[in-house]
Enzyme design. Structure first.
Site, short mmCIF file in Angstrom:
data_model
loop_
_atom_site.label_atom_id
_atom_site.label_comp_id
_atom_site.label_asym_id
_atom_site.label_seq_id
_atom_site.Cartn_x
_atom_site.Cartn_y
_atom_site.Cartn_z
CD GLU A 61 -1.55 -2.47 1.40
OE1 GLU A 61 -2.29 -3.42 1.06
OE2 GLU A 61 -0.43 -2.64 1.93
N PRO A 267 7.13 -15.72 -1.71
CG PRO A 267 7.75 -17.37 -0.20
CD PRO A 267 8.32 -16.36 -1.15
NE ARG A 268 0.21 -10.16 -0.16
CZ ARG A 268 0.15 -9.01 -0.81
NH1 ARG A 268 0.94 -8.81 -1.87
NH2 ARG A 268 -0.67 -8.06 -0.44
CG MET A 308 9.73 -8.57 3.87
SD MET A 308 8.51 -9.67 3.12
CE MET A 308 7.09 -8.58 3.08
CD GLU A 310 15.48 -7.47 -2.07
OE1 GLU A 310 16.42 -6.93 -1.47
OE2 GLU A 310 15.50 -8.68 -2.41
CG ASN A 334 -1.30 -4.67 -8.14
OD1 ASN A 334 -1.75 -4.54 -9.26
ND2 ASN A 334 -0.40 -3.86 -7.62
N PRO A 335 -1.83 -7.33 -10.46
CG PRO A 335 -3.20 -7.37 -12.39
CD PRO A 335 -3.24 -7.13 -10.89
CG LEU A 336 -2.20 -2.83 -11.36
CD1 LEU A 336 -2.71 -1.57 -10.68
CD2 LEU A 336 -2.85 -3.00 -12.72
CD GLU A 337 2.95 -4.39 -8.06
OE1 GLU A 337 2.08 -5.11 -8.61
OE2 GLU A 337 2.91 -4.07 -6.85
#
Length: 664
Positions: A61, A267-268, A308, A310, A334-337
């Protein structure tokens, strides 16, 4: 009742929350640092007071909010933004992205006391929340303190909307207290409206289409490009339990055909890093953990990206990107990156959290759907073999991303339009004499500001005074004219304690409440005087207050005007009735609505003044009580002043205008 229950549960869980932070700190020591901020017990630098708070829960976010935060810094260069989050990774990203250009702290736990301390220390002009961070106590206390709350990049899936309806009583604690909601899409806007959200709702798009790369991004990509040279890179981002196993099985089947293939698993959640490492080991694959700071070699099959912040770098280095949380009923990520970097994208069908983005990708044939190991193998092999297809999918995804950019600019404009005047030049001063709010446009230096009538008398700036129960002074300062009013007690207690009130924190004091209410009413474009300054001085268990409001030029109060036997026309009484109807439509409760607090200026416009102890309320019987109070004041003045220019039939004219405003 629901609010009390919610607050009681949170208070009981506070020790559990603190224990959770301590337990998490065994793996990440940052969780036990700055615990005072979790309860809003820390000191706040004076430059952060009176600014704007922006809250983004964690690193993802924060990345999304970065372009909006930078736009707000440009919009309000004189203000210090306070950017908050709840996780150490988010905190690190905020500090790395903004440095000393803003104030940063954790958002406290949503207990009544912690929220009250947080708001009282920062005294923000607005609180901006990203996406779904709808904390009931924070939103309710902002409403009570008349601090506008803005939800940006709001998204609400059909599934989440069902949950809101299921817990409707609890949902109302948040939804009833949002001022402005800027939705990602029209479906989200419709769902919030259907839930009865009373906010001003607008559609501004998705902030994540305005992504700004972090400062360290280029260096990280440069670091890993050489060892990945000659490798085909398949990145699986934001994976969840149940997906890593499928990806590893697919990799094992792809490896014979693509011996140079490297799988990077991200991993998330950090707590799954060791679990995923165990899965890779059990699959018999050679792997490197990013946290070991080693170098990828030709012998490595898999890299476990167990650090985290990266993910963007791994996406840029990828040949193919799989977006996790989509092979299971998690709702996708989110696919935007990946779209930003023009990468061919794979996803499972469980993408309800980002339904529109995936629908657009599918419509543009910029997406490969997968469901299991065979489809993962088939899709990945096709994209690695057919470079033209991979490039076409990536280019279409990037073009789609670019078409939807500009949300940060639209949101900044919407926020500035809603907040209105006086935000950029608002200032807070605190010293031994108390706390003052003021507009720098009027008082260009703090030394020009004084709430003592003697000061203005010495400056020969007094141009008049009121004749009411307590004196209000009319002052000329430079090109401005204003009314200086000290707050006095009324009734019997006022004879004993003239101007001291039982202690309230600064936000809830009489002067600051009136100042904030006037600002809100002017946002509604209601005719009330512009607040210029307010003062609060606490002494032990008591406090005193003063306020300065702009003088309405050429205006007389209704009692004076009618007392001079100047009757209003039927059209004017109806005009006044419609105006009172407008105030009531906005829920404005005027605690002392009488003919002395209604002004008529030289251009024929009515104004309402003196909003001490007034408030915003939901519709109710108080509206008729308000009108009855005004009627009694007219009747009283008619009895006191011979020739008073008001007759009972005039009241019917006023009521006719009032009913017209409500469509009657």
């Amino acid at each position: 009742m629901i609010k009390l229950l919610y607050s009681a549960v949170l208070l009981l869980l506070t020790p559990v929350s603190l224990l959770y932070f301590l337990l998490r700190s065994r793996k990440d020591p940052a969780y036990r640092q700055r615990l005072s901020e979790r309860l809003a017990l820390q000191r706040v630098p004076k430059q952060a007071v009176g600014g704007i708070v922006v809250h983004a829960v964690s690193v993802g976010e924060v990345v999304a909010a970065t372009p909006l935060i930078k736009a707000l810094q440009q919009q309000y260069p004189e203000l210090t933004l306070t950017v908050t989050c709840t996780t150490p990774t988010g905190s690190s990203r905020i500090i790395n992205s903004f440095g000393a250009s803003m104030h940063h702290c954790y958002l406290p736990l949503d207990t009544p006391g912690a929220v009250r301390r947080f708001l009282s220390k920062l005294q923000p002009q607005a609180v901006i929340l990203l996406e779904t961070e709808l904390w009931p106590n924070l939103l309710q206390q902002c409403r009570q303190a008349l601090i506008p709350t803005v939800v940006v990049n709001a998204r609400l899936s059909a599934r989440s909307a069902k949950g809101y309806r299921r817990w409707y009583g609890f949902s109302r604690l948040a939804l009833d207290n949002i001022s402005l909601l800027l939705a990602q899409d029209h479906a989200t806007a419709r769902r919030f409206k259907a839930l009865g959200c009373k906010a001003d709702i607008q559609v501004c798009g998705n902030l994540k289409y305005d992504m700004l790369l972090p400062a360290q991004h280029a260096a990280l990509v440069s670091q890993f490009q050489p060892p990945l040279s000659g490798r085909q890179v398949w990145v699986a981002g934001s994976t969840h339990a149940g997906e890593d196993e499928l990806l590893l099985q697919a990799y094992q089947q792809l490896k014979p055909q693509f011996p140079q293939l490297l799988l990077i698993i991200v991993p998330r959640h950090p707590e799954r890093f060791n679990t995923v490492a165990q899965l890779i080991s059990e699959a018999g694959l050679s792997y490197l953990r990013r946290s070991d700071s080693g170098t990828v070699t030709a012998q490595h099959d898999v890299m476990l990206a167990d650090t985290m912040g990266e993910l963007l770098a791994w996406y840029q280095l990828a040949d193919v990107v799989f977006i996790g949380g989509s092979l299971i009923e998690r709702g996708g990520h989110n696919p935007l990156e990946a779209m930003y970097f023009a990468k061919p994208i794979q996803s499972g069908r469980h993408v309800f959290n980002f339904a529109y983005a995936y629908q657009w990708l599918a419509a543009e044939q910029a997406l490969s759907w997968v469901a299991d190991v065979p489809s993962l193998v088939q899709s990945t092999a096709q994209l690695l073999t057919d470079s033209t297809l991979a490039q076409q999918q990536g280019s279409k995804a990037q073009a789609l991303y670019q078409r939807h950019s500009g949300a940060s600019k639209r949101m900044c404009q919407a926020i500035a339009a809603y907040l209105g005047e006086g935000i950029a030049d608002f200032a807070v001063a605190a010293n031994a004499e108390g706390i003052s709010w003021y507009q720098r446009q009027v008082f260009t230096a703090r030394t020009q500001l004084s709430f003592a009538p003697q000061h203005w008398q010495q400056q020969q700036a007094i141009i008049g005074q009121s004749q009411g129960r307590n004196t209000a002074w009319f002052v000329r300062h430079l090109q401005h004219k204003f009314v200086l009013r000290h707050y006095y007690r009324g009734g019997l207690i006022g004879k004993l304690v003239t101007d001291k009130f039982c202690y309230q924190s600064v936000l809830y004091s009489r002067a600051m409440q009136e100042f904030a209410l006037l600002r809100q009413l002017r946002r509604y474009q209601l005719p009330v005087p512009r607040p210029l300054a307010a003062h609060y001085y606490a002494n032990g268990l008591c406090y005193q207050s003063d306020i300065m409001v702009e003088l309405i030029p050429g205006a007389r109060d209704l009692a004076t005007l009618l007392g001079a036997a100047e009757a209003l026309s039927e059209a004017q009484w109806q005009q006044l009735g419609r105006l009172l109807g407008r105030f009531h439509q906005y829920g404005v409760y005027h605690s002392d609505l009488n003919c002395h607090n209604i002004l008529l200026d030289s251009e024929g416009r009515f104004w309402l003044i003196d909003f001490d102890k007034c408030a915003l309320r939901h519709a109710g019987s108080w509206q008729q009580d308000n009108l009855a109070r005004l009627l009694r004041s007219l009747q009283k003045e008619r009895g006191l002043q011979p020739g008073f220019g008001w007759q009972p039939e005039h009241w019917q004219w006023l009521l006719a205008g009032y009913q017209q405003q409500f469509g009657g």
